[in-house]
Write an enzyme that holds these catalytic residues in place. Sequence first.
Site, mmCIF file in Angstrom:
data_model
loop_
_atom_site.group_PDB
_atom_site.id
_atom_site.type_symbol
_atom_site.label_atom_id
_atom_site.label_comp_id
_atom_site.label_asym_id
_atom_site.label_seq_id
_atom_site.Cartn_x
_atom_site.Cartn_y
_atom_site.Cartn_z
ATOM 1 N N HIS A 107 -5.412 -3.395 5.477
ATOM 2 C CA HIS A 107 -6.621 -3.733 4.711
ATOM 3 C C HIS A 107 -6.985 -2.658 3.699
ATOM 4 C CE1 HIS A 107 -8.806 -0.744 6.909
ATOM 5 N NE2 HIS A 107 -9.999 -1.211 6.642
ATOM 6 N N GLY A 108 -6.298 -1.536 3.738
ATOM 7 C CA GLY A 108 -6.628 -0.466 2.796
ATOM 8 C C GLY A 108 -5.617 0.652 2.943
ATOM 9 N N GLY A 110 -6.621 3.357 4.546
ATOM 10 C CA GLY A 110 -6.983 3.855 5.871
ATOM 11 C C GLY A 110 -7.360 5.321 5.804
HETATM 12 P P1 5GP Z 1 -13.054 -0.056 5.485
HETATM 13 O O1 5GP Z 1 -13.329 -1.500 5.483
HETATM 14 O O2 5GP Z 1 -12.140 0.326 6.610
HETATM 15 O O3 5GP Z 1 -14.263 0.789 5.432
HETATM 16 O O4 5GP Z 1 -12.335 0.274 4.108
HETATM 17 C C1 5GP Z 1 -11.259 -0.463 3.628
HETATM 18 C C2 5GP Z 1 -10.412 0.370 2.699
HETATM 19 O O5 5GP Z 1 -11.040 0.485 1.441
HETATM 20 C C3 5GP Z 1 -10.202 1.805 3.124
HETATM 21 O O6 5GP Z 1 -9.146 1.908 4.050
HETATM 22 C C4 5GP Z 1 -9.880 2.508 1.821
HETATM 23 O O7 5GP Z 1 -8.493 2.601 1.611
HETATM 24 C C5 5GP Z 1 -10.495 1.612 0.760
HETATM 25 N N1 5GP Z 1 -11.580 2.246 -0.005
HETATM 26 C C6 5GP Z 1 -12.631 2.980 0.437
HETATM 27 N N2 5GP Z 1 -13.428 3.344 -0.585
HETATM 28 C C7 5GP Z 1 -12.871 2.808 -1.714
HETATM 29 C C8 5GP Z 1 -13.251 2.799 -3.114
HETATM 30 O O8 5GP Z 1 -14.249 3.344 -3.531
HETATM 31 N N3 5GP Z 1 -12.430 2.107 -3.961
HETATM 32 C C9 5GP Z 1 -11.304 1.466 -3.553
HETATM 33 N N4 5GP Z 1 -10.560 0.812 -4.442
HETATM 34 N N5 5GP Z 1 -10.930 1.458 -2.246
HETATM 35 C C10 5GP Z 1 -11.701 2.120 -1.345
HETATM 36 MN MN MN Z 2 -14.291 -3.105 5.106
#
Ligand code: 5GP
Ligand code: MN
Length: 475
Positions: free
Chosen positions: A398-399, A401
């Site tokens: 999902h990202g 991480g």
């Molecule tokens: P989570 O849902 O686990 O909080 O975040 C999902 C993913 O979003 C994280 O794993 C990270 O890689 C990504 N992420 C966090 N902040 C940002 C941001 O400001 N911009 C972008 N493009 N991705 C982000």
């Molecule tokens: Mn999230």
Amino acid sequence: ELKKLVKINDYEWEIPRQGEMRVPGKIFASQRLLEEMDEKVYEQVTNVATLPGIVRASIAMPDAHWGYGFPIGGVAAFDPEEGGIISVGGVGYDISCGVRTLRTGLKREEVLPQIERLMDELYETVPAGVGSEGEIRLSPKQLDEVLVGGARWAVERGYGEPEDLEYIEERGCMPGGDPDCVSLEAKKRQHRQVGTLGSGNHYLEVQYVAEIYDRRAAEAFGLEEDDVVITIHCGSRALGHQIATDYLPVLAKAARKYGIPIREKELVCAPINSPEGERYFKAMVCGVNCALANRQVITHLVREVVTALFKEARVSLLYDISHNTCKVEWHEVEGRKRRLFVHRKGATRAWGPGRPELPERYRAVGQPVIIGGSMGTASYILVGTEEGERKAFGSACHGAGRSMSRHQALKSFRAEHIIETLRKRGIVVRARSKRGVAEEAPEAYKDVDRVIEAACGAGLTRKVARLLPLGCLKG
Ligand code: 5GP
Ligand code: MN
Ligand code: MN
């Protein structure tokens, strides 16, 4: 650590069944990502593998890191016919946290001269920050309509266009919710939070397509080089959090009542076919609908800002995915189709081509999978595969991480420095809270390119487009 793992190939590792594990563990990662992964992931994958009714494997994605009970980046499917369970820890506190990406019909060179102004207006218009409140005020009774209607509720009230619904998982509304299973406290806390971004990790980012990898899929998704898109990341706000808080003790009691051994407090769960399990599921569905409505209202606000600023803009929804859910899905396991409750926490559904659930326009290529990187790095649009359906119930990361805890990031980075460094690289940051910026420093995340390489190397997804940030609005 690696010793207890069996290497299947460059991107797949197995934790063999041992002790009370009912199925093996499976980690999708390169050796390097695996070595950098916090040790807790291994332990948590193993713990999840001991839960009743789990099928095939307890899975972790390449972006996995420690979470409450289940790892973030965890996928686990349970069969109700075999005593399968449902767990708060398998969904997460921010129920249906997710991302949606909007096409704008604009090119990078059109937006660049106006980027500061665009970010200012988004900052003014989209409520963000801890406990932020929006224009919409709803009594608990009115909120019940949101909890059942999801994004459809929003569109019916003029927040967005009917066509948007086609491009949301569940077509904007997950069936099976029951607002009576959600506490008054949860509804009260949500009173003015519909249409708000929240804080910290949640963001609204203006991005452009830097590279296309798969022409056919990109064409289906309506993406070309230098196209400007806007991505919204947020979830179910206070309501989802309160549902999780309310049901932890309910499920803890249920676990004792039904004799389910629990290795970690947040792993508490109840059989899917039990009154407690059923109630949690119905409440969780309400949380999903709340998040879908939330992202829909924000989309409407973004659309107003963008179309007021750019006459030629045409804002359309590419896709909306949730990465904290439990969904009822049919999967073939051990030669037969089974109805499973698939938990994805910090993991994205990633259907391959042909699924009737997909919008017609994407059906021949597969589901768009939206991956965040960080405010200073790339993000990705991927597409799901049939191989991923076989290997991971149709799931992907999902990202990037986290590689560093929020606490550690706060100690290591200064917000002003991050904002200034990004500004020099042409990335405009607007943030409600300094603390949030430091916690979310790009260096606090894993290398997104390597995570994507692993997800694609394992066959779970394919790359479609690489996005780079122009501006980021943080809660
Ligand atoms: P989570 O849902 O686990 O909080 O975040 C999902 C993913 O979003 C994280 O794993 C990270 O890689 C990504 N992420 C966090 N902040 C940002 C941001 O400001 N911009 C972008 N493009 N991705 C982000
Ligand atoms: Mn999230
Ligand atoms: Mn979230």
